[in-house]
Motif scaffolding. Structure first.
Motif, PDB file in Angstrom:
ATOM      1  N   ALA A  26       0.839  -1.197   0.000  1.00 62.17           N
ATOM      2  CA  ALA A  26       0.000   0.000   0.000  1.00 62.17           C
ATOM      3  C   ALA A  26       0.870   1.241   0.000  1.00 62.17           C
ATOM      4  CB  ALA A  26      -0.910   0.005   1.219  1.00 62.17           C
ATOM      5  N   VAL A  27       0.414   2.286  -0.652  1.00 56.74           N
ATOM      6  CA  VAL A  27       1.196   3.518  -0.720  1.00 56.74           C
ATOM      7  C   VAL A  27       0.305   4.704  -0.377  1.00 56.74           C
ATOM      8  CG1 VAL A  27       2.806   4.876  -2.093  1.00 56.74           C
ATOM      9  CG2 VAL A  27       2.556   2.458  -2.566  1.00 56.74           C
ATOM     10  N   PRO A  28      -0.085   4.876   0.887  1.00 59.82           N
ATOM     11  CA  PRO A  28      -0.802   6.078   1.251  1.00 59.82           C
ATOM     12  C   PRO A  28       0.108   7.284   1.119  1.00 59.82           C
ATOM     13  CG  PRO A  28      -0.211   4.845   3.211  1.00 59.82           C
ATOM     14  CD  PRO A  28       0.154   4.002   2.039  1.00 59.82           C
ATOM     15  N   ALA A  29      -0.481   8.465   1.236  1.00 64.70           N
ATOM     16  CA  ALA A  29       0.283   9.690   1.005  1.00 64.70           C
ATOM     17  C   ALA A  29       1.486   9.773   1.923  1.00 64.70           C
ATOM     18  CB  ALA A  29      -0.624  10.897   1.230  1.00 64.70           C
ATOM     19  N   GLN A  30       2.620  10.153   1.368  1.00 60.59           N
ATOM     20  CA  GLN A  30       3.798  10.415   2.167  1.00 60.59           C
ATOM     21  C   GLN A  30       4.398  11.723   1.684  1.00 60.59           C
ATOM     22  OE1 GLN A  30       5.699   6.654   0.718  1.00 60.59           O
ATOM     23  NE2 GLN A  30       7.444   7.965   0.338  1.00 60.59           N
ATOM     24  N   ALA A  31       4.931  12.477   2.619  1.00 60.01           N
ATOM     25  CA  ALA A  31       5.456  13.794   2.271  1.00 60.01           C
ATOM     26  C   ALA A  31       6.666  13.652   1.357  1.00 60.01           C
ATOM     27  CB  ALA A  31       5.823  14.552   3.532  1.00 60.01           C
ATOM     28  N   THR A  32       6.817  14.583   0.444  1.00 61.99           N
ATOM     29  CA  THR A  32       7.920  14.564  -0.491  1.00 61.99           C
ATOM     30  C   THR A  32       8.829  15.751  -0.259  1.00 61.99           C
ATOM     31  OG1 THR A  32       6.584  15.730  -2.124  1.00 61.99           O
ATOM     32  CG2 THR A  32       6.600  13.336  -2.245  1.00 61.99           C
ATOM     33  N   ASP A  33      10.076  15.627  -0.677  1.00 62.95           N
ATOM     34  CA  ASP A  33      11.050  16.691  -0.441  1.00 62.95           C
ATOM     35  C   ASP A  33      10.866  17.848  -1.411  1.00 62.95           C
ATOM     36  OD1 ASP A  33      13.088  16.013  -2.859  1.00 62.95           O
ATOM     37  OD2 ASP A  33      12.420  14.160  -1.912  1.00 62.95           O
ATOM     38  N   GLU A  34      10.299  17.588  -2.589  1.00 64.82           N
ATOM     39  CA  GLU A  34      10.173  18.622  -3.621  1.00 64.82           C
ATOM     40  C   GLU A  34       8.753  18.607  -4.169  1.00 64.82           C
ATOM     41  OE1 GLU A  34      12.442  19.847  -7.770  1.00 64.82           O
ATOM     42  OE2 GLU A  34      12.011  17.744  -7.361  1.00 64.82           O
ATOM     43  N   PRO A  65       3.541   4.561   5.173  1.00 68.78           N
ATOM     44  CA  PRO A  65       3.253   4.012   3.846  1.00 68.78           C
ATOM     45  C   PRO A  65       3.652   2.555   3.710  1.00 68.78           C
ATOM     46  CG  PRO A  65       5.173   5.429   3.767  1.00 68.78           C
ATOM     47  CD  PRO A  65       4.592   5.593   5.139  1.00 68.78           C
ATOM     48  N   PHE A  66       4.532   2.083   4.590  1.00 68.56           N
ATOM     49  CA  PHE A  66       4.953   0.682   4.647  1.00 68.56           C
ATOM     50  C   PHE A  66       5.567   0.473   6.017  1.00 68.56           C
ATOM     51  CE2 PHE A  66       8.134   3.308   2.550  1.00 68.56           C
ATOM     52  CZ  PHE A  66       9.247   3.096   3.357  1.00 68.56           C
ATOM     53  N   PRO A  67       5.735  -0.776   6.476  1.00 67.38           N
ATOM     54  CA  PRO A  67       6.304  -1.014   7.804  1.00 67.38           C
ATOM     55  C   PRO A  67       7.662  -0.331   7.979  1.00 67.38           C
ATOM     56  CG  PRO A  67       5.400  -3.040   6.919  1.00 67.38           C
ATOM     57  CD  PRO A  67       5.335  -2.031   5.803  1.00 67.38           C
ATOM     58  N   GLY A  68       7.776   0.529   8.980  1.00 64.39           N
ATOM     59  CA  GLY A  68       9.022   1.239   9.226  1.00 64.39           C
ATOM     60  C   GLY A  68       9.159   2.542   8.480  1.00 64.39           C
ATOM     61  N   GLY A  69       8.160   2.903   7.669  1.00 64.32           N
ATOM     62  CA  GLY A  69       8.222   4.135   6.903  1.00 64.32           C
ATOM     63  C   GLY A  69       7.878   5.354   7.740  1.00 64.32           C
ATOM     64  N   GLU A 133      15.820  11.712 -13.104  1.00 69.25           N
ATOM     65  CA  GLU A 133      16.297  11.869 -11.731  1.00 69.25           C
ATOM     66  C   GLU A 133      16.520  10.507 -11.101  1.00 69.25           C
ATOM     67  OE1 GLU A 133      14.524  15.136  -9.406  1.00 69.25           O
ATOM     68  OE2 GLU A 133      13.946  13.549  -8.001  1.00 69.25           O
ATOM     69  N   LEU A 134      17.763  10.208 -10.763  1.00 70.81           N
ATOM     70  CA  LEU A 134      18.125   8.933 -10.142  1.00 70.81           C
ATOM     71  C   LEU A 134      18.255   9.125  -8.644  1.00 70.81           C
ATOM     72  CD1 LEU A 134      19.000   5.941 -10.544  1.00 70.81           C
ATOM     73  CD2 LEU A 134      21.370   6.789 -10.664  1.00 70.81           C
ATOM     74  N   SER A 135      17.527   8.313  -7.856  1.00 73.45           N
ATOM     75  CA  SER A 135      17.499   8.448  -6.401  1.00 73.45           C
ATOM     76  C   SER A 135      18.156   7.266  -5.725  1.00 73.45           C
ATOM     77  CB  SER A 135      16.051   8.549  -5.905  1.00 73.45           C
ATOM     78  OG  SER A 135      15.383   9.626  -6.500  1.00 73.45           O
ATOM     79  N   ASN A 136      18.998   7.555  -4.748  1.00 75.74           N
ATOM     80  CA  ASN A 136      19.514   6.539  -3.828  1.00 75.74           C
ATOM     81  C   ASN A 136      18.748   6.722  -2.525  1.00 75.74           C
ATOM     82  OD1 ASN A 136      20.951   4.694  -2.354  1.00 75.74           O
ATOM     83  ND2 ASN A 136      22.819   5.915  -2.232  1.00 75.74           N
ATOM     84  N   GLU A 137      17.839   5.794  -2.188  1.00 75.35           N
ATOM     85  CA  GLU A 137      16.894   5.993  -1.102  1.00 75.35           C
ATOM     86  C   GLU A 137      17.249   5.159   0.125  1.00 75.35           C
ATOM     87  OE1 GLU A 137      12.825   7.001  -3.373  1.00 75.35           O
ATOM     88  OE2 GLU A 137      13.487   4.940  -3.628  1.00 75.35           O
ATOM     89  N   THR A 138      16.823   5.639   1.290  1.00 75.90           N
ATOM     90  CA  THR A 138      17.074   4.951   2.552  1.00 75.90           C
ATOM     91  C   THR A 138      15.779   4.307   3.053  1.00 75.90           C
ATOM     92  OG1 THR A 138      16.664   6.975   3.815  1.00 75.90           O
ATOM     93  CG2 THR A 138      18.937   6.549   3.132  1.00 75.90           C
ATOM     94  N   PRO A 139      15.872   3.281   3.919  1.00 71.06           N
ATOM     95  CA  PRO A 139      14.699   2.510   4.345  1.00 71.06           C
ATOM     96  C   PRO A 139      13.532   3.318   4.913  1.00 71.06           C
ATOM     97  CG  PRO A 139      16.688   1.342   4.949  1.00 71.06           C
ATOM     98  CD  PRO A 139      17.129   2.678   4.409  1.00 71.06           C
ATOM     99  N   PRO A 140      13.710   4.379   5.704  1.00 70.28           N
ATOM    100  CA  PRO A 140      12.520   5.081   6.202  1.00 70.28           C
ATOM    101  C   PRO A 140      11.698   5.750   5.108  1.00 70.28           C
ATOM    102  CG  PRO A 140      14.461   5.640   7.506  1.00 70.28           C
ATOM    103  CD  PRO A 140      14.948   4.939   6.280  1.00 70.28           C
ATOM    104  N   PHE A 141      12.312   5.990   3.922  1.00 64.41           N
ATOM    105  CA  PHE A 141      11.638   6.712   2.850  1.00 64.41           C
ATOM    106  C   PHE A 141      11.072   5.800   1.767  1.00 64.41           C
ATOM    107  CE2 PHE A 141      14.395   9.753   4.843  1.00 64.41           C
ATOM    108  CZ  PHE A 141      13.709  10.953   4.789  1.00 64.41           C
ATOM    109  N   ALA A 142      11.657   4.638   1.581  1.00 62.07           N
ATOM    110  CA  ALA A 142      11.216   3.766   0.494  1.00 62.07           C
ATOM    111  C   ALA A 142      11.651   2.332   0.767  1.00 62.07           C
ATOM    112  CB  ALA A 142      11.797   4.246  -0.834  1.00 62.07           C
ATOM    113  N   GLN A 143      10.965   1.407   0.092  1.00 63.01           N
ATOM    114  CA  GLN A 143      11.339  -0.002   0.184  1.00 63.01           C
ATOM    115  C   GLN A 143      12.288  -0.409  -0.933  1.00 63.01           C
ATOM    116  OE1 GLN A 143       7.107  -1.405   0.527  1.00 63.01           O
ATOM    117  NE2 GLN A 143       7.960  -2.667   2.155  1.00 63.01           N
ATOM    118  N   THR A 144      12.623   0.520  -1.808  1.00 64.05           N
ATOM    119  CA  THR A 144      13.573   0.252  -2.872  1.00 64.05           C
ATOM    120  C   THR A 144      14.827   1.085  -2.647  1.00 64.05           C
ATOM    121  OG1 THR A 144      12.592   1.985  -4.251  1.00 64.05           O
ATOM    122  CG2 THR A 144      11.731  -0.248  -4.524  1.00 64.05           C
ATOM    123  N   ILE A 171       9.725   5.162 -11.126  1.00 60.94           N
ATOM    124  CA  ILE A 171      10.061   3.743 -11.245  1.00 60.94           C
ATOM    125  C   ILE A 171      10.948   3.339 -10.079  1.00 60.94           C
ATOM    126  CG2 ILE A 171      11.122   1.976 -12.688  1.00 60.94           C
ATOM    127  CD1 ILE A 171      10.669   3.848 -15.084  1.00 60.94           C
ATOM    128  N   GLY A 172      10.505   2.336  -9.317  1.00 66.50           N
ATOM    129  CA  GLY A 172      11.327   1.777  -8.249  1.00 66.50           C
ATOM    130  C   GLY A 172      11.920   0.458  -8.692  1.00 66.50           C
TER     131      GLY A 172
END
Length: 293
Positions: A26-34, A65-69, A133-144, A171-172
């Motif tokens: 599930a992907v409920p609303a999550q705040a974005t940086d931009e 938005p996901f466990p630990g998000g 835009e290529l993103s390197n993401e951390t666990p609290p922000f994404a599962q990818t 795209i994740g």
């Protein structure tokens, strides 16, 4: 998870598994940086620019938005954005996204982007471009771990109005990765050389090919203004979520500064709140005059 209530007795383990799977995807609303609609404006060749994005979710989704998000409700989110103009049609950028929730600071590593546009978009009736835009993401922000945003830019403008659409695809990569359709649009009117008022619209329909139900989609409408404050370009907006899956009340701001280029064009195009062969050379050459009807 609504379907889980249909299962009773011996189907309880299946119900639990379905609930966990549903929560994970599930992907409920999550705040974005931009929170920004790109208008094909870039830094002048050889010019550095910096923007500070800040968004506060006054009333938001209270579930992760996901466990630990990170929960979006009452979160402060943003990023400094550094950009450099290589040519009049090519700009490179770097983001360092972050979020503050319950007094704790979270880093979302970094994003790298490359933006190709029709040159001098702020002086064209019709303009376009595309941002990768290529993103390197951390666990609290994404599962990818890695993600890619593809943001086409299509816009029209005259002396008084502008209308811009960014039909974005996110795209994740990896086990939980998917391709989402998250368009954005802007309609604004100009009041003088350095003052705009208008509306911006941001949405996330969910996975391409299998859009989420309407109540789970994100649809947010912002009232916005853009103006100059000395050497700074400023964008301010107040947003209202239109669906249960959206954050209900969001305030956004962008403050930008363009460093001078000795002997060159010292002002970037309007994307700031405000050589090589040119791949955008076939863009419309028509321009508008500020005082024309």
């Amino acid at each position: 998870m609504t379907g889980a209530s249909r299962y009773q007795g011996r189907h309880a383990p299946m119900c639990l598994a379905a609930a966990i799977t549903s929560l994970a995807f599930a992907v409920p609303a999550q705040a974005t940086d931009e929170i920004q609609v790109y208008n094909a404006g870039i830094a002048a060749p050889g010019q550095f620019t910096i923007q500070q994005h800040l968004n506060y979710v006054g009333i938001g989704i209270k579930e992760p938005p996901f466990p630990g998000g990170i929960v979006s409700n009452h979160s402060l989110n943003g990023t400094p954005e550094f950009a450099y103009g290589l040519t009049d049609w090519w700009e490179l950028g770097l983001y360092l996204p972050f979020s503050v929730q319950d007094g704790r600071f979270y880093s979302d590593a970094f994003k790298l982007r490359t933006l190709f546009v029709s040159p001098h978009a702020d002086k064209r009736n019709f303009f376009y471009g595309v941002n990768f835009e290529l993103s390197n993401e951390t666990p609290p922000f994404a599962q990818t771990r890695w993600a890619l945003e593809i943001r086409p830019i299509i816009g029209v403008r005259n002396a008084e109005y502008e209308f811009i659409v960014n039909p974005i695809v996110d795209i994740g990569f990896g086990r939980y990765g998917e391709a989402d359709f998250a368009p954005a649009a802007r309609l604004a009117r100009k009041f003088g050389d350095d003052l705009d008022f208008g509306f911006e619209y941001y949405a996330d329909f969910g996975r391409i090919g299998s859009f989420s139900p309407l109540r789970e989609q994100q649809h947010t409408l912002f009232a916005v203004t853009d103006f100059k404050a000395g050497v700074l370009d400023i964008n301010l907006g107040v947003g209202y979520g239109l669906t249960p899956g959206s954050d209900r009340f969001v305030v956004k701001s962008i403050i930008g500064y363009a460093f001078p280029v000795p002997g060159g064009n010292n002002r970037p195009s309007d994307r700031a709140p405000i050589g090589a062969v040119n791949p955008m050379a076939h863009a419309s050459l028509r321009t508008f005059q500020p005082g024309a009807e």
